[in-house]
Write an enzyme that holds these catalytic residues in place. Structure first.
Site, PDB file in Angstrom:
ATOM      1  N   HIS A  17       6.032   2.531   0.194  1.00 19.96           N
ATOM      2  CA  HIS A  17       5.451   1.256  -0.052  1.00 19.96           C
ATOM      3  C   HIS A  17       5.053   1.312  -1.848  1.00 19.96           C
ATOM      4  CE1 HIS A  17       2.904  -2.380  -0.696  1.00 19.96           C
ATOM      5  NE2 HIS A  17       3.648  -2.707   0.625  1.00 19.96           N
ATOM      6  N   ILE A  46       2.848   0.628  -4.948  1.00 20.61           N
ATOM      7  CA  ILE A  46       1.823  -0.105  -4.952  1.00 20.61           C
ATOM      8  C   ILE A  46       0.838  -0.143  -3.849  1.00 20.61           C
ATOM      9  CG2 ILE A  46       1.329  -2.856  -5.012  1.00 20.61           C
ATOM     10  CD1 ILE A  46       4.173  -3.174  -6.415  1.00 20.61           C
ATOM     11  N   GLY A  72      -1.625  -4.740   0.212  1.00 22.12           N
ATOM     12  CA  GLY A  72      -2.847  -5.619   0.085  1.00 22.12           C
ATOM     13  C   GLY A  72      -3.593  -5.240   1.165  1.00 22.12           C
ATOM     14  N   VAL A  73      -3.065  -5.239   2.554  1.00 28.70           N
ATOM     15  CA  VAL A  73      -3.818  -4.983   3.769  1.00 28.70           C
ATOM     16  C   VAL A  73      -4.822  -3.924   3.782  1.00 28.70           C
ATOM     17  CG1 VAL A  73      -2.126  -6.290   5.496  1.00 28.70           C
ATOM     18  CG2 VAL A  73      -1.943  -4.053   5.103  1.00 28.70           C
ATOM     19  N   GLU A  83      -8.593  -3.974   4.164  1.00 27.59           N
ATOM     20  CA  GLU A  83      -9.298  -2.788   4.972  1.00 27.59           C
ATOM     21  C   GLU A  83     -10.374  -2.287   4.460  1.00 27.59           C
ATOM     22  OE1 GLU A  83     -10.328  -0.161   8.197  1.00 27.59           O
ATOM     23  OE2 GLU A  83      -9.009  -2.173   8.158  1.00 27.59           O
TER      24      GLU A  83
END
Length: 143
Positions: free
Chosen positions: A48, A54, A57-58, A62
């Site tokens: 990723h 990057i 976003g999750v 978290e």
């Protein structure tokens, strides 16, 4: 302030999924400020994205949830509970987070009734908003 070893005494997360490196400020059951240092060696960067790493976003969300769990669990003698997501609302991503960044996470507990917790989290890099969300989670006994 809580160092990494102190954090591991409060929540069950471990590398590579422990998303809080240090807690700078904590007001039990009210709010906390923590940091995550983003290293180029984070395992998720392998996919990723290898040529343009990057932070997903999750994982930023978290980190907010983990800091929320630390906020409500810190100082409790019985640490047989874990937090499980029940909702994510009003979530927005405003800035890319990449290796070399220091993610500053701030969480404010909006409500805590029985074992249900609702919190607002914001994540910034160098004072610039990276993400924000309202999160909710339930504290349940570990099996």
């Amino acid at each position: 302030m809580l160092e990494n070893k102190d954090i591991r005494e409060v929540i069950p997360h471990r590398y590579p999924f422990l998303m809080i490196d240090r807690v700078l400020e904590i007001d039990d059951n009210k709010k906390a400020v923590g940091i995550k240092n983003i290293s180029a060696n984070e395992p998720y960067f392998q996919g990723h994205f290898p040529d343009n790493p990057i932070v997903p976003g999750v994982l930023i969300v978290e980190a907010m949830a983990q800091l929320g769990g630390i906020t409500v669990m810190h100082g409790k003698k019985n640490n047989d509970m874990i937090g499980l997501f029940t909702g994510i609302n009003k979530c927005k991503f405003k800035r890319v987070v990449k290796p070399g960044d220091q993610l500053k996470i701030e969480v404010e507990i909006l409500s805590s009734k029985l074992n249900l917790v609702k919190a607002k989290g914001i994540a910034t890099v160098d004072g610039e908003l990276a993400a924000e969300a309202e999160i909710s989670f339930m504290l349940v006994e570990k099996n």
